[in-house]
Design an enzyme around this catalytic site. Structure first.
Site, PDB file in Angstrom:
ATOM      1  N   SER A   1     -12.477  -8.920   1.084  1.00  0.00           N
ATOM      2  CA  SER A   1     -11.884  -8.018   2.072  1.00  0.00           C
ATOM      3  C   SER A   1     -12.966  -7.115   2.642  1.00  0.00           C
ATOM      4  CB  SER A   1     -10.784  -7.184   1.396  1.00  0.00           C
ATOM      5  OG  SER A   1     -10.202  -6.295   2.310  1.00  0.00           O
TER       6      SER A   1
ATOM      7  N   SER B   1      -3.290  -3.378   8.484  1.00  0.00           N
ATOM      8  CA  SER B   1      -2.885  -2.455   9.571  1.00  0.00           C
ATOM      9  C   SER B   1      -2.691  -3.207  10.888  1.00  0.00           C
ATOM     10  CB  SER B   1      -3.879  -1.308   9.750  1.00  0.00           C
ATOM     11  OG  SER B   1      -3.800  -0.388   8.678  1.00  0.00           O
TER      12      SER B   1
ATOM     13  N   TRP C   1       0.811  -1.216   0.000  1.00  0.00           N
ATOM     14  CA  TRP C   1       0.000   0.000   0.000  1.00  0.00           C
ATOM     15  C   TRP C   1       0.851   1.276   0.000  1.00  0.00           C
ATOM     16  CZ3 TRP C   1      -2.958   1.770   4.996  1.00  0.00           C
ATOM     17  CH2 TRP C   1      -3.861   2.781   4.679  1.00  0.00           C
TER      18      TRP C   1
ATOM     19  N   LEU D   1      -0.357  -3.171  12.884  1.00  0.00           N
ATOM     20  CA  LEU D   1       0.232  -2.289  13.900  1.00  0.00           C
ATOM     21  C   LEU D   1      -0.556  -0.977  13.984  1.00  0.00           C
ATOM     22  CD1 LEU D   1       4.021  -2.910  13.106  1.00  0.00           C
ATOM     23  CD2 LEU D   1       2.638  -3.909  14.954  1.00  0.00           C
TER      24      LEU D   1
ATOM     25  N   TYR E   1      -4.136   1.271  -4.952  1.00  0.00           N
ATOM     26  CA  TYR E   1      -2.995   1.791  -4.183  1.00  0.00           C
ATOM     27  C   TYR E   1      -2.197   2.731  -5.075  1.00  0.00           C
ATOM     28  CZ  TYR E   1      -3.997  -1.771  -0.611  1.00  0.00           C
ATOM     29  OH  TYR E   1      -4.597  -2.550   0.352  1.00  0.00           O
TER      30      TYR E   1
HETATM   31  N1  LIG Z   1      -7.953  -4.518   2.498  1.00  0.00           N
HETATM   32  C1  LIG Z   1      -7.920  -3.282   2.921  1.00  0.00           C
HETATM   33  O1  LIG Z   1      -8.950  -2.576   2.949  1.00  0.00           O
HETATM   34  C2  LIG Z   1      -6.614  -2.702   3.380  1.00  0.00           C
HETATM   35  C3  LIG Z   1      -6.581  -1.440   3.993  1.00  0.00           C
HETATM   36  C4  LIG Z   1      -5.335  -0.961   4.415  1.00  0.00           C
HETATM   37  C5  LIG Z   1      -4.183  -1.730   4.245  1.00  0.00           C
HETATM   38  N2  LIG Z   1      -4.248  -2.945   3.614  1.00  0.00           N
HETATM   39  C6  LIG Z   1      -3.050  -3.798   3.437  1.00  0.00           C
HETATM   40  O2  LIG Z   1      -2.415  -3.937   4.685  1.00  0.00           O
HETATM   41  C7  LIG Z   1      -1.049  -3.577   4.580  1.00  0.00           C
HETATM   42  C8  LIG Z   1      -0.537  -3.075   5.884  1.00  0.00           C
HETATM   43  O3  LIG Z   1      -1.268  -1.911   6.319  1.00  0.00           O
HETATM   44  P1  LIG Z   1      -0.486  -0.763   7.092  1.00  0.00           P
HETATM   45  O4  LIG Z   1       0.587  -0.234   6.248  1.00  0.00           O
HETATM   46  O5  LIG Z   1      -1.483   0.185   7.636  1.00  0.00           O
HETATM   47  O6  LIG Z   1       0.136  -1.674   8.270  1.00  0.00           O
HETATM   48  P2  LIG Z   1       0.914  -1.404   9.627  1.00  0.00           P
HETATM   49  O7  LIG Z   1       2.046  -2.370   9.620  1.00  0.00           O
HETATM   50  O8  LIG Z   1      -0.070  -1.428  10.752  1.00  0.00           O
HETATM   51  O9  LIG Z   1       1.469   0.078   9.542  1.00  0.00           O
HETATM   52  C9  LIG Z   1       2.595   0.448   8.808  1.00  0.00           C
HETATM   53  C10 LIG Z   1       2.875   1.897   9.122  1.00  0.00           C
HETATM   54  O10 LIG Z   1       3.358   1.972  10.467  1.00  0.00           O
HETATM   55  C11 LIG Z   1       4.524   2.747  10.500  1.00  0.00           C
HETATM   56  N3  LIG Z   1       5.380   2.308  11.626  1.00  0.00           N
HETATM   57  C12 LIG Z   1       5.753   3.092  12.681  1.00  0.00           C
HETATM   58  N4  LIG Z   1       6.524   2.421  13.532  1.00  0.00           N
HETATM   59  C13 LIG Z   1       6.679   1.170  13.009  1.00  0.00           C
HETATM   60  C14 LIG Z   1       7.396   0.025  13.428  1.00  0.00           C
HETATM   61  N5  LIG Z   1       8.140   0.022  14.555  1.00  0.00           N
HETATM   62  N6  LIG Z   1       7.331  -1.101  12.685  1.00  0.00           N
HETATM   63  C15 LIG Z   1       6.597  -1.114  11.557  1.00  0.00           C
HETATM   64  N7  LIG Z   1       5.906  -0.037  11.073  1.00  0.00           N
HETATM   65  C16 LIG Z   1       5.936   1.091  11.802  1.00  0.00           C
HETATM   66  C17 LIG Z   1       5.163   2.544   9.146  1.00  0.00           C
HETATM   67  O11 LIG Z   1       6.007   3.643   8.854  1.00  0.00           O
HETATM   68  P3  LIG Z   1       7.435   3.392   8.101  1.00  0.00           P
HETATM   69  O12 LIG Z   1       7.101   2.928   6.714  1.00  0.00           O
HETATM   70  O13 LIG Z   1       8.056   4.750   8.142  1.00  0.00           O
HETATM   71  O14 LIG Z   1       8.179   2.369   8.900  1.00  0.00           O
HETATM   72  C18 LIG Z   1       3.945   2.514   8.233  1.00  0.00           C
HETATM   73  O15 LIG Z   1       3.545   3.838   7.902  1.00  0.00           O
HETATM   74  C19 LIG Z   1      -1.032  -2.576   3.415  1.00  0.00           C
HETATM   75  O16 LIG Z   1       0.241  -2.442   2.814  1.00  0.00           O
HETATM   76  C20 LIG Z   1      -2.024  -3.189   2.484  1.00  0.00           C
HETATM   77  O17 LIG Z   1      -1.401  -4.217   1.725  1.00  0.00           O
HETATM   78  C21 LIG Z   1      -5.452  -3.442   3.205  1.00  0.00           C
END
Ligand SMILES: NC(=O)c1ccc[n+]([C@@H]2O[C@H](COP(=O)([O-])OP(=O)(O)OC[C@H]3O[C@@H](n4cnc5c(N)ncnc54)[C@H](OP(=O)(O)O)[C@@H]3O)[C@@H](O)[C@H]2O)c1
Length: 314
Positions: free
Chosen positions: A165, A217, A21, A219, A61
């Site tokens: 999803s 998400s 994403w 985290l 995305y």
């Molecule tokens: N199906 C749906 O509707 C839907 C919706 C949203 C997402 N998704 C999928 O879910 C995936 C993950 O979502 P997400 O990106 O929100 O997941 P996440 O792993 O909860 O969050 C990642 C975000 O947290 C930040 N972060 C801060 N501290 C961190 C640490 N210690 N370790 C890891 N990350 C940290 C990252 O910043 P940095 O990059 O600066 O580390 C990044 O911006 C997406 O890439 C997508 O494939 C699906």
């Protein structure tokens, strides 16, 4: 990393998946630069080298840019395509399509899904998508029509398996009844800051139907890590400060980071939750893999649940 089966299919995924994403560095293609694309490609390669074998994507995305970036990496890294599972999603139709004043909406019509899938295949530069997910439930979803589109996509060799999803369990059932093939994945938001899937029937249904729950998400978009830079509107009300001290206490006792505990908490559920890691920071991508090696006790698990709920279980 250890691997797990995806639903009842013969596909397997690494215990943590990688999500694309954020790999373009912006939601808006106009803001994407050569440097942000290069950083995104480095993140995907870091994930592959760290042992992630499932890459999650979607047509919306950064308006296709995330699929293009993954496609370029697949082309550049020898042998990668054959070793990974490609998941992408369709069915969300951005505003302005086809008329400038057309609203953002969902579209599960067969014609739209068939075309969206073709476009994803082109951007990814692959012949087949391993798992195609319907991104968000279309209010006008007709399970029979979706089943026809899925059947056509599978017969044409364009998609191997299907899933959904952000669906309600009842709509998953309606679609499964109409589909000749088993749905293999249901991607929903699950984390210590988002607990509904445990109680709204989603994870129960995954257990019954052997559907792999994928946690987006995991985290809470960074709120359970070092902080969030970009939150979805729905995530802006999360208040993890109240329970993070409990996460940190367990992390301290176990000699791991807070994020490893938050991810290991998801991994313990018997439905086989597959967290989708979203950081684009290579160190954090590698750090997350330690969760696969941490088995929380039931007591630790419940201590975290109770802290996250903000009250004891009934
Ligand atoms: N199906 C749906 O509707 C839907 C919706 C949203 C997402 N998704 C999928 O879910 C995936 C993950 O979502 P997400 O990106 O929100 O997941 P996440 O792993 O909860 O969050 C990642 C975000 O947290 C930040 N972060 C801060 N501290 C961190 C640490 N210690 N370790 C890891 N990350 C940290 C990252 O910043 P940095 O990059 O600066 O580390 C990044 O911006 C997406 O890439 C997508 O494939 C699906």
């Amino acid at each position: 990393m250890q691997s797990i089966p995806l639903g009842v299919s013969s596909l397997r995924s690494s215990r943590l998946a990688y999500g694309c994403w954020r790999v373009a560095g912006s939601w808006d293609p106009v803001e994407v630069t050569a440097a942000s694309r290069a950083a995104g490609k480095r993140a995907v390669i870091a994930a592959y080298e760290a042992g992630y074998t499932l890459f999650d994507n979607a047509d919306i995305y950064c308006r296709g840019e995330a699929e293009r970036i993954l496609g370029e990496v697949l082309k550049e890294v020898s042998g990668m395509r054959d070793r990974v599972v490609i998941v992408t999603k369709g069915g969300i139709r951005p505003g302005g399509d086809p008329q400038p004043d057309s609203p953002g909406r969902y579209d599960f019509s067969a014609a739209y899904l068939l075309d969206a899938c073709d476009q994803s295949l082109r951007r990814l530069g692959v012949e087949t998508i391993d798992v195609y997910l319907l991104h968000r439930p279309d209010f006008l979803a007709d399970p029979e029509e979706v089943a026809r589109a899925f059947t056509q996509l599978r017969a044409a060799g364009k998609v191997r398996h299907f899933g959904v999803s952000n669906f309600r369990p009842t709509l998953v059932t309606a679609l499964q009844v109409a589909c000749p093939m088993p749905l293999v994945a249901h991607q929903v938001e699950i984390s210590l800051a988002k607990l509904e899937a445990f109680t709204d029937g989603t994870l129960d249904q995954c257990l019954i139907e052997r559907i792999t729950p994928m946690a987006w998400s995991p985290l809470a978009a960074g709120l359970l890590g070092g902080g969030a830079t970009r939150l979805l509107e729905s995530q802006k009300t999360y208040r993890p400060e109240a329970f993070l001290p409990v996460v940190d206490a367990i992390a301290g006792a176990r000699g791991v980071s807070r994020t490893v505990v938050a991810l290991a908490w998801l991994l313990k559920h018997p439905a086989g939750i597959l967290p989708i890691i979203g950081t684009t920071n290579p160190d954090r991508i590698r750090e997350a893999t330690k969760a696969a090696g941490l088995e929380l006790t039931r007591e630790e698990w419940y201590r975290l649940l109770i802290a996250a709920r903000g009250e004891p279980v009934p």
